[in-house]
Design an enzyme around this catalytic site. Structure first.
Site, PDB file in Angstrom:
ATOM      1  N   LYS A   1      30.831  14.261 -13.614  1.00 32.87           N
ATOM      2  CA  LYS A   1      32.122  14.624 -13.005  1.00 32.87           C
ATOM      3  C   LYS A   1      32.332  13.879 -11.683  1.00 32.87           C
ATOM      4  O   LYS A   1      33.412  13.344 -11.425  1.00 32.87           O
ATOM      5  CB  LYS A   1      32.178  16.148 -12.786  1.00 32.87           C
ATOM      6  CG  LYS A   1      32.317  16.932 -14.097  1.00 32.87           C
ATOM      7  CD  LYS A   1      32.120  18.436 -13.935  1.00 32.87           C
ATOM      8  CE  LYS A   1      32.220  19.140 -15.290  1.00 32.87           C
ATOM      9  NZ  LYS A   1      31.994  20.590 -15.238  1.00 32.87           N
TER      10      LYS A   1
ATOM     11  N   GLN B   1      29.636  24.861 -11.030  1.00 28.18           N
ATOM     12  CA  GLN B   1      29.125  24.599 -12.376  1.00 28.18           C
ATOM     13  C   GLN B   1      28.448  25.861 -12.938  1.00 28.18           C
ATOM     14  O   GLN B   1      27.640  26.506 -12.266  1.00 28.18           O
ATOM     15  CB  GLN B   1      28.140  23.413 -12.326  1.00 28.18           C
ATOM     16  CG  GLN B   1      27.667  22.937 -13.677  1.00 28.18           C
ATOM     17  CD  GLN B   1      28.778  22.340 -14.550  1.00 28.18           C
ATOM     18  OE1 GLN B   1      29.769  21.819 -14.047  1.00 28.18           O
ATOM     19  NE2 GLN B   1      28.613  22.425 -15.857  1.00 28.18           N
TER      20      GLN B   1
ATOM     21  N   ASP C   1      38.986  24.561 -12.012  1.00 26.60           N
ATOM     22  CA  ASP C   1      38.334  24.935 -13.269  1.00 26.60           C
ATOM     23  C   ASP C   1      39.175  25.966 -14.038  1.00 26.60           C
ATOM     24  O   ASP C   1      38.941  26.214 -15.216  1.00 26.60           O
ATOM     25  CB  ASP C   1      36.955  25.545 -12.967  1.00 26.60           C
ATOM     26  CG  ASP C   1      35.838  24.842 -13.705  1.00 26.60           C
ATOM     27  OD1 ASP C   1      36.120  23.881 -14.436  1.00 26.60           O
ATOM     28  OD2 ASP C   1      34.685  25.265 -13.536  1.00 26.60           O
TER      29      ASP C   1
HETATM   30  N1  GUN Z   1      29.683  24.726 -17.861  1.00 26.80           N
HETATM   31  C1  GUN Z   1      29.991  24.225 -19.082  1.00 26.80           C
HETATM   32  N2  GUN Z   1      31.279  23.810 -19.099  1.00 26.80           N
HETATM   33  C2  GUN Z   1      31.787  24.060 -17.872  1.00 26.80           C
HETATM   34  C3  GUN Z   1      33.075  23.862 -17.278  1.00 26.80           C
HETATM   35  O1  GUN Z   1      34.042  23.375 -17.884  1.00 26.80           O
HETATM   36  N3  GUN Z   1      33.187  24.265 -15.999  1.00 26.80           N
HETATM   37  C4  GUN Z   1      32.157  24.810 -15.318  1.00 26.80           C
HETATM   38  N4  GUN Z   1      32.366  25.171 -14.062  1.00 26.80           N
HETATM   39  N5  GUN Z   1      30.970  25.015 -15.825  1.00 26.80           N
HETATM   40  C5  GUN Z   1      30.783  24.641 -17.101  1.00 26.80           C
END
Ligand code: GUN
Length: 296
Positions: free
Chosen positions: A53, A97, A120
């Site tokens: 990311k 995350q 998110d």
């Molecule tokens: N863990 C797996 N997919 C995601 C996501 O799209 N966002 C976040 N914050 N954690 C994740």
């Protein structure tokens, strides 16, 4: 005839280029879009997602910083940190995350992110707006799936979409998104989960089948209607001594078996995953644009 393979990677690149152009437009107006990524602990999959990311941010001209914390971090300490990030004007988006270590309540943390920085889309405010059809930030994976369908000519309008999985990250928001009465959605949606009886009787009815169950081989060939579009959201590590890393990535769908009957299918890796990253960039630039609009 074997299914068309839907290359999410190529579509994600196009979306990232669009986000990059919008990021440059923000910069020209005096604001560089910024993302704070919060990583607690050293889960290898989470570490690799966060680095993907932040690398994508750099390529799109988005400023980003990763804040790393030990797995033993307390919920109170994390909430204090989120409060600081909410006030830090360098960051227009905050990504925490998931999953978080068990001593931390995920809902408490996702809700602590200020609504205007919730790129998110997982807070109560964002989910509520999504449910009512007035989203600011759509959760990245469901948003990416929708873009993948639309940009490959598989408009869900009027189709029967069957989703396997009811998670807050994917299944629930995707179901809500697809059932909205608007262009690019407007589908009939069935959500299957761990208590669903005779899963195959549901999946076989799908024009579009989305599998986000978290287990390899959840969907096999005989569970798919010939010609259906199959979207595999799973990312599972399976041991493989022939690989340098000692594992390989597989989805939730038996790719080779299902490819023989489906009309189209996403690969793993290179399908939905890259779109999740791309949509995070889109949301971060949008957060910066909203901040600019508030400045007037
Ligand atoms: N863990 C797996 N997919 C995601 C996501 O799209 N966002 C976040 N914050 N954690 C994740």
């Amino acid at each position: 005839m074997a299914a068309e393979v839907l290359e999410g990677k190529a579509i994600a690149e196009a979306i990232r280029a669009e986000a990059g152009a919008q990021a440059r437009a923000c910069k020209a107006r005096g604001v560089t879009p910024g993302l704070a990524a919060v990583l607690v602990g050293d889960n290898p999959a989470s570490t690799s997602y966060v680095s993907a990311k932040t690398k994508a941010c750099a390529e799109a001209g988005i400023f980003s910083e990763t804040l790393r914390f030990p797995a033993a971090l307390s919920q109170t300490e994390l909430l204090l940190k989120i409060g600081e990030l909410n006030r830090d004007r360098r960051f227009h988006g905050i990504l925490v995350q998931l999953p978080l270590p068990q001593q931390i309540n995920e809902a408490a943390v996702t809700n602590a992110v200020a609504p205007e920085k919730d790129v998110d889309g997982l807070s109560l405010a964002s989910m509520g707006r999504l449910l009512l059809g007035e989203p600011h930030f759509i959760p990245c994976t469901p948003h990416g799936i929708l873009q993948l369908l639309l940009r490959t000519g598989h408009d869900p309008e009027g189709k029967h979409v069957v989703i396997c999985g009811r998670s807050n990250l994917v299944g629930k928001p995707l179901a809500v998104l697809l059932m909205q009465k608007r262009k690019g959605a407007n589908a009939t949606v069935t959500v299957c989960h761990t208590a669903t009886r005779d899963l195959a009787s549901h999946t076989r009815q799908a024009d579009i089948l989305v599998v986000a169950a978290g287990h390899p081989n959840t969907v096999t060939r005989e569970m798919v209607k010939p010609g259906a579009v199959v979207i595999d959201v799973g990312i599972n590590r399976v041991e493989d001594a022939t690989k340098k890393a000692g594992y390989r990535l597989v989805g939730d769908v038996d790719f080779e078996g299902v490819k023989a009957v489906a009309g189209a299918i996403t690969p793993v890796p290179g399908g939905v995953g890259p779109l999740t990253v791309a949509m995070l960039l889109v949301n971060t630039v949008k957060a910066a644009e909203l901040a600019l609009a508030r400045q007037g």
